[in-house]
Design a protein around this motif. Structure first.
Motif, short mmCIF file in Angstrom:
data_model
loop_
_atom_site.label_atom_id
_atom_site.label_comp_id
_atom_site.label_asym_id
_atom_site.label_seq_id
_atom_site.Cartn_x
_atom_site.Cartn_y
_atom_site.Cartn_z
N UNK A 87 -6.63 14.19 5.61
CA UNK A 87 -5.33 13.81 6.17
C UNK A 87 -5.20 12.31 6.39
N UNK A 88 -6.25 11.71 6.94
CA UNK A 88 -6.20 10.26 7.19
C UNK A 88 -6.22 9.46 5.89
N UNK A 89 -6.95 9.91 4.91
CA UNK A 89 -6.95 9.24 3.61
C UNK A 89 -5.56 9.33 2.97
N UNK A 90 -4.95 10.52 3.05
CA UNK A 90 -3.60 10.68 2.50
C UNK A 90 -2.58 9.85 3.27
N UNK A 91 -2.76 9.72 4.58
CA UNK A 91 -1.88 8.87 5.38
C UNK A 91 -1.93 7.44 4.86
N UNK A 92 -3.13 6.92 4.64
CA UNK A 92 -3.29 5.57 4.11
C UNK A 92 -2.68 5.45 2.72
N UNK A 93 -2.95 6.42 1.86
CA UNK A 93 -2.43 6.38 0.48
C UNK A 93 -0.91 6.43 0.48
N UNK A 94 -0.32 7.33 1.27
CA UNK A 94 1.14 7.45 1.29
C UNK A 94 1.79 6.20 1.88
N UNK A 95 1.18 5.62 2.90
CA UNK A 95 1.73 4.40 3.50
C UNK A 95 1.70 3.25 2.49
N UNK A 96 0.59 3.10 1.79
CA UNK A 96 0.49 2.05 0.78
C UNK A 96 1.43 2.32 -0.39
N UNK A 97 1.57 3.57 -0.79
CA UNK A 97 2.46 3.93 -1.89
C UNK A 97 3.91 3.63 -1.54
N UNK A 98 4.33 3.94 -0.32
CA UNK A 98 5.70 3.64 0.10
C UNK A 98 5.96 2.15 0.08
N UNK A 99 5.01 1.36 0.55
CA UNK A 99 5.18 -0.09 0.54
C UNK A 99 5.17 -0.65 -0.88
N UNK A 100 4.31 -0.11 -1.74
CA UNK A 100 4.28 -0.54 -3.13
C UNK A 100 5.60 -0.21 -3.85
N UNK A 101 6.12 0.99 -3.61
CA UNK A 101 7.38 1.38 -4.25
C UNK A 101 8.54 0.51 -3.76
N UNK A 102 8.52 0.15 -2.49
CA UNK A 102 9.56 -0.72 -1.96
C UNK A 102 9.44 -2.12 -2.57
N UNK A 103 8.22 -2.60 -2.71
CA UNK A 103 8.02 -3.92 -3.33
C UNK A 103 8.48 -3.90 -4.79
N UNK A 104 8.18 -2.81 -5.51
CA UNK A 104 8.63 -2.69 -6.91
C UNK A 104 10.16 -2.63 -6.96
N UNK A 105 10.77 -1.94 -6.01
CA UNK A 105 12.22 -1.86 -5.93
C UNK A 105 12.82 -3.26 -5.71
N UNK A 106 12.19 -4.03 -4.84
CA UNK A 106 12.69 -5.38 -4.57
C UNK A 106 12.48 -6.30 -5.79
N UNK A 107 11.40 -6.09 -6.55
CA UNK A 107 11.18 -6.89 -7.76
C UNK A 107 12.30 -6.67 -8.76
N UNK A 108 12.80 -5.44 -8.83
CA UNK A 108 13.89 -5.14 -9.75
C UNK A 108 15.23 -5.68 -9.27
#
Length: 111
Positions: A87-108
């Protein structure tokens, strides 16, 4: 009844829900500062784009919080000592994934 394994397994989902609520209901503010944070000065230059990106991040955090909640509830039925770690590993992965997707969205959107 021993509730410690239940709370330990559900803790990552509760943390993800707290992240979502903090982002959803207490966003940064340009004027006097939000409840938790004040938006930087460069936010005001293109406020619409940054507000859109922030709402995109909040949406992603909400989706991942629900997914993590379902996974953690499923892990409560598996009596395995490493269930909270997953659960804690998935929490970290999902948090980083959400931030990465937002950064990719802003790049576009921001050139």
């Amino acid at each position: 009844m021993n509730t410690t394994p239940l709370l330990t397994t559900l803790a990552p989902a509760l943390m993800a829900l707290i992240f979502y609520v903090a982002n959803r209901f207490f966003p940064p503010s340009i004027s006097n500062g939000g409840f938790f944070s004040k938006a930087p000065e460069w936010w005001a230059r293109d406020e619409k784009t940054w507000n859109t990106a922030f709402s995109y991040l909040t949406t992603k955090l909400g989706i991942y919080a629900l997914v993590l909640l379902v996974i953690c509830i499923g892990l409560t039925f598996v009596h395995w000592e490493y269930a909270p770690l997953i659960g804690f590993v998935l929490l970290f992965v999902f948090f980083m994934l959400a931030n990465y997707q937002t950064r990719a969205y802003m790049q576009d959107k921001v050139k």
